[in-house]
Design an enzyme around this catalytic site. Structure first.
Site, mmCIF file in Angstrom:
data_model
loop_
_atom_site.group_PDB
_atom_site.id
_atom_site.type_symbol
_atom_site.label_atom_id
_atom_site.label_comp_id
_atom_site.label_asym_id
_atom_site.label_seq_id
_atom_site.Cartn_x
_atom_site.Cartn_y
_atom_site.Cartn_z
ATOM 1 N N CYS A 116 92.688 97.454 16.564
ATOM 2 C CA CYS A 116 93.646 96.702 15.726
ATOM 3 C C CYS A 116 94.333 97.577 14.691
ATOM 4 C CB CYS A 116 92.952 95.534 15.037
ATOM 5 S SG CYS A 116 92.246 94.374 16.194
ATOM 6 N N HIS A 252 96.574 93.249 8.577
ATOM 7 C CA HIS A 252 96.227 92.894 9.954
ATOM 8 C C HIS A 252 95.877 91.410 9.986
ATOM 9 C CE1 HIS A 252 94.587 92.710 13.845
ATOM 10 N NE2 HIS A 252 93.310 92.740 13.483
ATOM 11 N N ASN A 282 94.851 86.761 16.394
ATOM 12 C CA ASN A 282 94.744 88.209 16.233
ATOM 13 C C ASN A 282 95.329 88.873 17.487
ATOM 14 O OD1 ASN A 282 93.899 90.868 16.132
ATOM 15 N ND2 ASN A 282 91.798 90.389 15.539
HETATM 16 N N1 ACO Z 1 83.632 76.752 17.327
HETATM 17 C C1 ACO Z 1 82.577 76.107 16.781
HETATM 18 N N2 ACO Z 1 81.488 76.750 16.345
HETATM 19 C C2 ACO Z 1 81.460 78.080 16.444
HETATM 20 C C3 ACO Z 1 82.519 78.812 16.996
HETATM 21 C C4 ACO Z 1 83.636 78.107 17.446
HETATM 22 N N3 ACO Z 1 84.715 78.706 17.989
HETATM 23 N N4 ACO Z 1 82.206 80.127 16.960
HETATM 24 C C5 ACO Z 1 81.002 80.211 16.404
HETATM 25 N N5 ACO Z 1 80.536 78.981 16.103
HETATM 26 C C6 ACO Z 1 79.278 78.611 15.520
HETATM 27 C C7 ACO Z 1 78.224 79.673 15.672
HETATM 28 O O1 ACO Z 1 77.609 79.576 16.928
HETATM 29 C C8 ACO Z 1 77.294 79.337 14.554
HETATM 30 O O2 ACO Z 1 76.453 78.290 14.925
HETATM 31 P P1 ACO Z 1 74.905 78.317 14.528
HETATM 32 O O3 ACO Z 1 74.891 78.291 13.033
HETATM 33 O O4 ACO Z 1 74.384 77.081 15.164
HETATM 34 O O5 ACO Z 1 74.353 79.592 15.094
HETATM 35 C C9 ACO Z 1 78.237 78.815 13.448
HETATM 36 O O6 ACO Z 1 79.447 78.455 14.126
HETATM 37 C C10 ACO Z 1 78.556 79.823 12.402
HETATM 38 O O7 ACO Z 1 78.888 81.046 13.044
HETATM 39 P P2 ACO Z 1 79.207 82.330 12.248
HETATM 40 O O8 ACO Z 1 79.348 83.490 13.169
HETATM 41 O O9 ACO Z 1 78.256 82.436 11.096
HETATM 42 O O10 ACO Z 1 80.637 81.938 11.665
HETATM 43 P P3 ACO Z 1 81.501 82.723 10.640
HETATM 44 O O11 ACO Z 1 81.780 81.889 9.468
HETATM 45 O O12 ACO Z 1 80.984 84.123 10.408
HETATM 46 O O13 ACO Z 1 82.881 82.860 11.434
HETATM 47 C C11 ACO Z 1 84.156 84.443 12.702
HETATM 48 C C12 ACO Z 1 82.929 83.545 12.671
HETATM 49 C C13 ACO Z 1 85.389 83.583 12.578
HETATM 50 C C14 ACO Z 1 84.179 85.193 14.028
HETATM 51 C C15 ACO Z 1 84.097 85.428 11.516
HETATM 52 O O14 ACO Z 1 82.843 86.046 11.465
HETATM 53 C C16 ACO Z 1 85.146 86.494 11.608
HETATM 54 O O15 ACO Z 1 86.330 86.231 11.498
HETATM 55 N N6 ACO Z 1 84.749 87.774 11.740
HETATM 56 C C17 ACO Z 1 85.694 88.860 11.832
HETATM 57 C C18 ACO Z 1 86.204 88.881 13.221
HETATM 58 C C19 ACO Z 1 87.425 89.696 13.370
HETATM 59 O O16 ACO Z 1 88.299 89.713 12.534
HETATM 60 N N7 ACO Z 1 87.512 90.375 14.516
HETATM 61 C C20 ACO Z 1 88.649 91.073 14.875
HETATM 62 C C21 ACO Z 1 88.463 92.509 14.614
HETATM 63 S S1 ACO Z 1 89.916 93.387 14.907
HETATM 64 C C22 ACO Z 1 89.868 94.169 16.415
HETATM 65 O O17 ACO Z 1 89.835 95.376 16.481
HETATM 66 C C23 ACO Z 1 89.850 93.367 17.669
#
Ligand code: ACO
Length: 325
Positions: A116, A252, A282
């Site tokens: 990214c 980003h 993204n």
């Molecule tokens: N819908 C519903 N529930 C979900 C979903 C979904 N799409 N995805 C995860 N959950 C659940 C999980 O299973 C978890 O359930 P549990 O508590 O029963 O285990 C709960 O929601 C909370 O999950 P978390 O991972 O703690 O959620 P978080 O608030 O951290 O959000 C997210 C997850 C959105 C992925 C966040 O961590 C994030 O944005 N991280 C950065 C990701 C990013 O920007 N990546 C791109 C990098 S750039 C590149 O180079 C590609």
């Protein structure tokens, strides 16, 4: 002879027509519109047609950038395409775009993978190559067809990403003051496994060799906020610029909460940040050039203004660039 400063002469962007909404995704995996919006800010993303390649998306964005810069493909002697979703393992997708656009033989064309952060890495490399005086006009493209590397059964990743392309043309500055002022690129050592797509012959987890995005979201989130904050501060300090002097920040477009945190840590108002992730998700290397183009089209970036771009991505790479428009 002193060389002219290098500036961004034109921008362009392209997104596939097909819109995939959160509601549609909720019919495929166990998720909901409300969960996706509250955790990410994303409402919809674009998905390429089956026959549409990364090179096709890149070519559309590049055409617009060339027209916007008022130069022709014949004027381009350097093409760098940032992507994690090349159409082929070889040759580079940049070579396919060269052919589609009619950029002459003799131009240097290659792909660059910094995930990214790819667009900002490509911008830095092109800036250095043009500054050497050995190239005149560079086309720098970020293009992704991430829909082809998503596990559509993994709700923790498939809701986050989208397809698209953005492009800029770099060349000798045409307006006094207008120039790329600074760029910094970094990588956090030892974080490769946090966000990756297994390769043809290697996977971090041999039991999971599928060539799709795998991510430890929480760890990436924390590192992303720190990385973008750090590089923003580094650039501002290096250039002797205060946060108040930045007119527009193009971060980003990964997650609204990441952007909210950066704004808070940098003590900058959120309305200074250009945000369009609600409509595209993204798009990895395409995210910043698409946002930059839209910001310009909406009048958010005006001649003479200071623009700060910051990104992070798999690697974990991160970087920033400061531009006087
Ligand atoms: N819908 C519903 N529930 C979900 C979903 C979904 N799409 N995805 C995860 N959950 C659940 C999980 O299973 C978890 O359930 P549990 O508590 O029963 O285990 C709960 O929601 C909370 O999950 P978390 O991972 O703690 O959620 P978080 O608030 O951290 O959000 C997210 C997850 C959105 C992925 C966040 O961590 C994030 O944005 N991280 C950065 C990701 C990013 O920007 N990546 C791109 C990098 S750039 C590149 O180079 C590609």
């Amino acid at each position: 002879m002193a060389l002219s400063p290098i500036a961004i002469l034109g921008t362009g962007a392209y997104a596939p027509n097909r819109i995939l909404t959160n509601e549609e995704l909720a019919q495929r995996v166990e998720t909901s519109h409300d969960w996706i919006v509250s955790r990410t800010g994303i409402r919809e993303r674009r998905v390429a047609d089956p026959g549409q390649t990364t090179a096709d998306l890149a070519t559309e964005a590049a055409r617009e950038a060339l027209a916007n810069a008022q130069i022709t493909p014949q004027d381009v002697d350097l093409l760098i395409l940032a992507t994690v979703t090349p159409d082929l393992d070889m040759p580079a997708t940049a070579c396919l775009v060269q052919q589609k656009l009619g950029i002459p033989s003799g131009a240097a064309c290659f792909d660059l993978n910094a995930a990214c952060t790819g667009f900002l890495y490509a911008l830095d490399v092109a800036w250095a190559m043009l500054s050497s005086g050995r190239y005149r006009h560079a086309l720098v493209i970020g293009a992704e067809r991430l829909s082809s590397v998503l596990d559509w059964e993994d709700r923790t990743t498939c809701v986050l990403f989208g397809d698209g392309a953005g492009a800029v043309v770099l060349g000798a500055s045409r307006r006094p003051g207008s120039a790329i002022l600074a760029s910094r690129l970094h990588t956090v050592a030892g974080t490769a496994e946090l966000l990756h797509i297994p390769g043809a012959t290697f996977s971090f987890d041999p039991a999971d060799p599928k060539r799709v995005i795998r991510m430890k979201g929480k760890e990436v989130f924390k590192l992303a906020v720190r990385a973008m904050e750090d590089v923003a501060r580094e650039l501002l300090e290096q250039q002797g610029v205060s946060g108040d002097q930045i007119d527009c920040i193009i971060p980003h477009q990964a997650n609204q909460r990441i952007i909210d945190s950066i704004a808070q840590y940098l003590k900058l108002p959120l309305d200074r940040f250009f945000i369009n992730l609600d409509r595209y998700g993204n798009t990895s290397a395409a995210s910043i050039p698409i946002a930059l183009h839209e910001a310009r089209m909406q009048g958010r970036v005006q001649p003479g203004q200071l623009v700060l771009m910051v990104a992070f991505g798999a690697g974990l790479t991160y970087g920033g660039a400061l531009v006087r428009w």
